[in-house]
Design a protein around this motif. Structure first.
Motif, PDB file in Angstrom:
ATOM      1  N   VAL A  94     141.013  13.371  24.356  1.00 49.89           N
ATOM      2  CA  VAL A  94     140.609  11.877  25.037  1.00 49.89           C
ATOM      3  C   VAL A  94     141.881  11.852  25.839  1.00 49.89           C
ATOM      4  N   GLY A  95     141.440  12.021  27.172  1.00 48.15           N
ATOM      5  CA  GLY A  95     142.080  11.589  28.533  1.00 48.15           C
ATOM      6  C   GLY A  95     141.827  10.655  29.167  1.00 48.15           C
ATOM      7  N   PRO A  96     142.567  10.375  30.417  1.00 47.04           N
ATOM      8  CA  PRO A  96     143.758  10.610  30.792  1.00 47.04           C
ATOM      9  C   PRO A  96     144.831  10.025  29.636  1.00 47.04           C
ATOM     10  N   TYR A  97     145.648  11.120  29.160  1.00 46.39           N
ATOM     11  CA  TYR A  97     146.456  10.831  28.016  1.00 46.39           C
ATOM     12  C   TYR A  97     147.546   9.952  28.280  1.00 46.39           C
ATOM     13  N   LEU A  98     147.890   9.707  29.496  1.00 47.31           N
ATOM     14  CA  LEU A  98     148.765   8.522  29.776  1.00 47.31           C
ATOM     15  C   LEU A  98     148.178   7.181  29.383  1.00 47.31           C
ATOM     16  N   GLU A  99     146.980   7.000  29.626  1.00 44.64           N
ATOM     17  CA  GLU A  99     146.118   5.827  29.246  1.00 44.64           C
ATOM     18  C   GLU A  99     145.911   5.757  27.860  1.00 44.64           C
ATOM     19  N   TYR A 100     145.500   6.943  27.314  1.00 42.21           N
ATOM     20  CA  TYR A 100     144.703   6.783  25.915  1.00 42.21           C
ATOM     21  C   TYR A 100     145.472   7.416  24.824  1.00 42.21           C
ATOM     22  N   GLY A 101     146.675   8.103  25.269  1.00 40.99           N
ATOM     23  CA  GLY A 101     146.830   9.188  24.342  1.00 40.99           C
ATOM     24  C   GLY A 101     148.153   8.856  23.252  1.00 40.99           C
ATOM     25  N   GLU A 102     148.993   7.911  23.691  1.00 38.28           N
ATOM     26  CA  GLU A 102     150.290   7.624  22.905  1.00 38.28           C
ATOM     27  C   GLU A 102     150.133   6.990  21.449  1.00 38.28           C
ATOM     28  N   ALA A 103     148.808   6.034  21.244  1.00 40.81           N
ATOM     29  CA  ALA A 103     148.810   5.601  20.025  1.00 40.81           C
ATOM     30  C   ALA A 103     148.660   6.998  19.050  1.00 40.81           C
ATOM     31  N   LEU A 104     148.011   7.927  19.318  1.00 41.43           N
ATOM     32  CA  LEU A 104     147.539   8.991  18.528  1.00 41.43           C
ATOM     33  C   LEU A 104     149.068   9.782  18.189  1.00 41.43           C
ATOM     34  N   VAL A 105     149.575   9.974  19.302  1.00 41.42           N
ATOM     35  CA  VAL A 105     150.936  10.886  19.057  1.00 41.42           C
ATOM     36  C   VAL A 105     151.717  10.068  18.062  1.00 41.42           C
ATOM     37  N   ALA A 106     151.977   8.542  18.519  1.00 44.48           N
ATOM     38  CA  ALA A 106     152.816   8.023  17.381  1.00 44.48           C
ATOM     39  C   ALA A 106     152.350   8.296  16.223  1.00 44.48           C
ATOM     40  N   ALA A 107     151.195   7.966  15.953  1.00 45.27           N
ATOM     41  CA  ALA A 107     150.544   7.741  14.362  1.00 45.27           C
ATOM     42  C   ALA A 107     150.900   9.301  13.584  1.00 45.27           C
ATOM     43  N   CYS A 108     150.533  10.406  14.526  1.00 47.90           N
ATOM     44  CA  CYS A 108     150.990  11.654  13.933  1.00 47.90           C
ATOM     45  C   CYS A 108     152.400  11.958  13.749  1.00 47.90           C
ATOM     46  N   ALA A 109     152.993  11.624  14.546  1.00 47.33           N
ATOM     47  CA  ALA A 109     154.574  11.829  14.271  1.00 47.33           C
ATOM     48  C   ALA A 109     155.048  10.904  13.034  1.00 47.33           C
ATOM     49  N   SER A 110     154.529   9.731  12.910  1.00 48.09           N
ATOM     50  CA  SER A 110     154.908   9.126  11.919  1.00 48.09           C
ATOM     51  C   SER A 110     154.484   9.483  10.441  1.00 48.09           C
ATOM     52  N   ALA A 111     153.361  10.042  10.435  1.00 51.51           N
ATOM     53  CA  ALA A 111     152.516  10.765   9.312  1.00 51.51           C
ATOM     54  C   ALA A 111     152.815  12.156   8.959  1.00 51.51           C
ATOM     55  N   GLY A 112     153.566  13.014   9.801  1.00 49.52           N
ATOM     56  CA  GLY A 112     154.081  14.100   9.593  1.00 49.52           C
ATOM     57  C   GLY A 112     152.637  15.283   9.974  1.00 49.52           C
ATOM     58  N   THR A 113     151.761  14.677  10.618  1.00 48.63           N
ATOM     59  CA  THR A 113     150.520  15.379  10.938  1.00 48.63           C
ATOM     60  C   THR A 113     150.777  15.993  12.118  1.00 48.63           C
ATOM     61  N   ASP A 114     150.483  17.608  12.307  1.00 46.53           N
ATOM     62  CA  ASP A 114     150.355  18.423  13.472  1.00 46.53           C
ATOM     63  C   ASP A 114     149.182  17.802  14.396  1.00 46.53           C
ATOM     64  N   TYR A 115     149.510  18.077  15.838  1.00 50.71           N
ATOM     65  CA  TYR A 115     148.925  17.289  16.969  1.00 50.71           C
ATOM     66  C   TYR A 115     148.711  18.316  17.862  1.00 50.71           C
ATOM     67  N   VAL A 116     147.422  18.691  18.428  1.00 50.48           N
ATOM     68  CA  VAL A 116     147.381  19.353  19.905  1.00 50.48           C
ATOM     69  C   VAL A 116     146.548  18.721  20.610  1.00 50.48           C
ATOM     70  N   ASP A 117     146.687  18.857  21.976  1.00 48.19           N
ATOM     71  CA  ASP A 117     146.010  18.231  22.895  1.00 48.19           C
ATOM     72  C   ASP A 117     145.811  19.188  24.089  1.00 48.19           C
ATOM     73  N   LEU A 118     144.935  18.634  25.180  1.00 45.78           N
ATOM     74  CA  LEU A 118     144.923  19.295  26.453  1.00 45.78           C
ATOM     75  C   LEU A 118     145.300  18.871  27.738  1.00 45.78           C
ATOM     76  N   THR A 119     146.327  17.951  27.454  1.00 41.08           N
ATOM     77  CA  THR A 119     146.867  17.348  28.664  1.00 41.08           C
ATOM     78  C   THR A 119     147.549  18.218  29.447  1.00 41.08           C
ATOM     79  N   GLY A 120     147.733  17.749  30.715  1.00 40.20           N
ATOM     80  CA  GLY A 120     148.109  18.574  31.826  1.00 40.20           C
ATOM     81  C   GLY A 120     149.352  17.436  32.642  1.00 40.20           C
ATOM     82  N   GLU A 121     149.490  16.506  32.193  1.00 35.22           N
ATOM     83  CA  GLU A 121     150.067  15.416  32.591  1.00 35.22           C
ATOM     84  C   GLU A 121     151.702  15.427  32.338  1.00 35.22           C
ATOM     85  N   PRO A 122     152.612  15.832  33.019  1.00 37.79           N
ATOM     86  CA  PRO A 122     153.976  15.990  32.757  1.00 37.79           C
ATOM     87  C   PRO A 122     154.687  14.577  32.428  1.00 37.79           C
TER      88      PRO A 122
END
Length: 396
Positions: A94-122
């Motif tokens: 689900v991109g552009p990740y800058l727009e839609y990505g952070e909520a999921l990264v935050a949730a995974c970091a907090s839950a100890g869940t591994d996360y993979v994406d396709l972003t190419g956005e530095p």
């Protein structure tokens, strides 16, 4: 591995954004290739679309008739949190990740869940490091960005090249990318968005540098090369302004095998000079146009996210990344190659990365890590079995 109790999670892998262009290809890949017993599910905003996709997947693999569906919307934090706590690995398209990505990264970091994406956005990758790396380290979550054509062939390819060279000496690696593939709407939207945010990108980079520890005894850098004729591959080399060299540099800083002093440069390889000049002009024109909001809007209307090349076009597409590595008196030429880079192979890379995190014996890592740090040899082995070629072309 990771910071989670495996049995307490309902799923091994959940694919989020399953009904988008690359999402569908990834779901189809999983339907055809998921290892026996892998508990996986598809997630997205629109239940009707998910149900339609499940019917399609059932034609590929009858077992998909009971594939679980999850309704998840990034705007609804509770649904994102529920996704993260119920699975071991989330793979998101689900991109552009800058727009839609952070909520999921935050949730995974907090839950100890591994996360993979396709972003190419530095900018996104740097901001996620600053905001969520520390928590992910605490919980054991592995946050692995850029698990598609950005940046797996380049990151794993540079690592593969380094492994053919002597240890403990300064190493130089150059990567040259060739492909005949076309862009999808989503990729185009991402590129435009990135080009329009050069200032924010630099500021995110600077903020990350303030937070990020560097190795004391080693250096790794990825300077922008200059356009030139590269005799070693018989083509013109144009510096590629993608996220890939930064990813390679991060792997080199994290992994001692890259030696005490490592340099990587990243190029597009084009056969003819007019084409090379066109490439430079094309990039800089797009970059300039992206700074002007009305022009940017007009351009983004040309190709909508969700649109992409059809199957016949994808079947003819290919990519090749050639690496020239030297150090300790040795020189080696390697190549990573495969089919359609933007879609078929990207879907394969994302799916295999998620499976690798669930199924393989891996080094102990946590926080924001690269594909080399998190998965290295195990992922090269998986991708090779899945039909992506890693080879030594010549050495001397």
């Amino acid at each position: 591995m990771g910071g989670m109790n495996e049995s307490s999670r309902t799923y091994d892998v959940v694919l989020f954004g399953a009904t988008g262009f690359v999402g569908v290809l990834t779901a189809e890949y999983l339907a055809a290739n998921a290892p026996k017993g892998l508990r996986w599910a598809i997630a997205g905003r629109d239940t009707t679309k998910l149900e339609r996709l499940r019917e399609r997947l059932t034609e590929i693999n009858p077992e998909c008739a009971v594939l679980p569906l999850m309704r998840v919307d990034v705007a609804e934090r509770a649904s994102v949190r529920e996704l993260a706590v119920n699975t071991r690995v989330v793979a998101t398209t689900v991109g552009p990740y800058l727009e839609y990505g952070e909520a999921l990264v935050a949730a995974c970091a907090s839950a100890g869940t591994d996360y993979v994406d396709l972003t190419g956005e530095p900018e996104f990758v740097d901001l996620m490091y600053v905001r969520h790396d520390a928590l992910a380290r605490d919980t054991g979550a592995r946050i692995v960005h850029a698990c598609g054509f950005d940046s797996i062939p380049h990151d794993l390819g540079a690592y593969y090249t380094v492994k053919q060279l002597p240890e403990g000496v300064p190493l130089r690696v150059d990567g040259f990318v060739r492909s005949n593939a076309t862009l999808s709407g989503g990729t185009f939207a991402s590129a435009l968005n990135q080009f329009s945010r050069a200032r924010q990108m630099l500021s995110a980079q600077a903020e990350r540098r303030r937070h990020e520890p560097r190795p004391i005894d080693r250096t790794a850098y990825a300077p922008t090369g200059t356009p030139h004729y590269a005799k070693e591959i018989g083509a013109w080399a144009l510096p590629l302004p993608t996220i890939d060299p930064q990813v390679v540099q991060r792997s080199a800083r994290a992994v001692a095998r890259y030696g005490p002093d490592f340099r990587y440069r990243h190029y597009a390889a084009v056969k003819t000079l007019p084409f090379a000049v066109g490439g430079v002009v094309g990039m800089s024109t797009l970059f300039a146009a992206a700074q002007v909001p009305p022009v940017r809007r007009w351009l983004s209307g040309r190709l909508k996210p969700g649109d992409g090349p059809d199957e016949a076009r994808r079947a003819k597409s290919w990519f090749s990344v050639r690496f020239v590595g030297e150090g300790g008196g040795r020189r080696v030429y390697t190549e990573v190659s495969g089919g359609d880079p933007g879609y078929a192979e990207t879907a394969k890379m994302l799916a295999e990365s998620a499976i690798c995190l669930v199924r393989d014996e891996l080094p102990d890592t946590a926080g924001q890590v690269t594909t080399v740090e998190a998965m290295g040899d195990a992922l090269i082995e998986r991708l090779t079995k899945a039909g992506i070629t890693f080879r030594v072309a010549a050495e001397r």
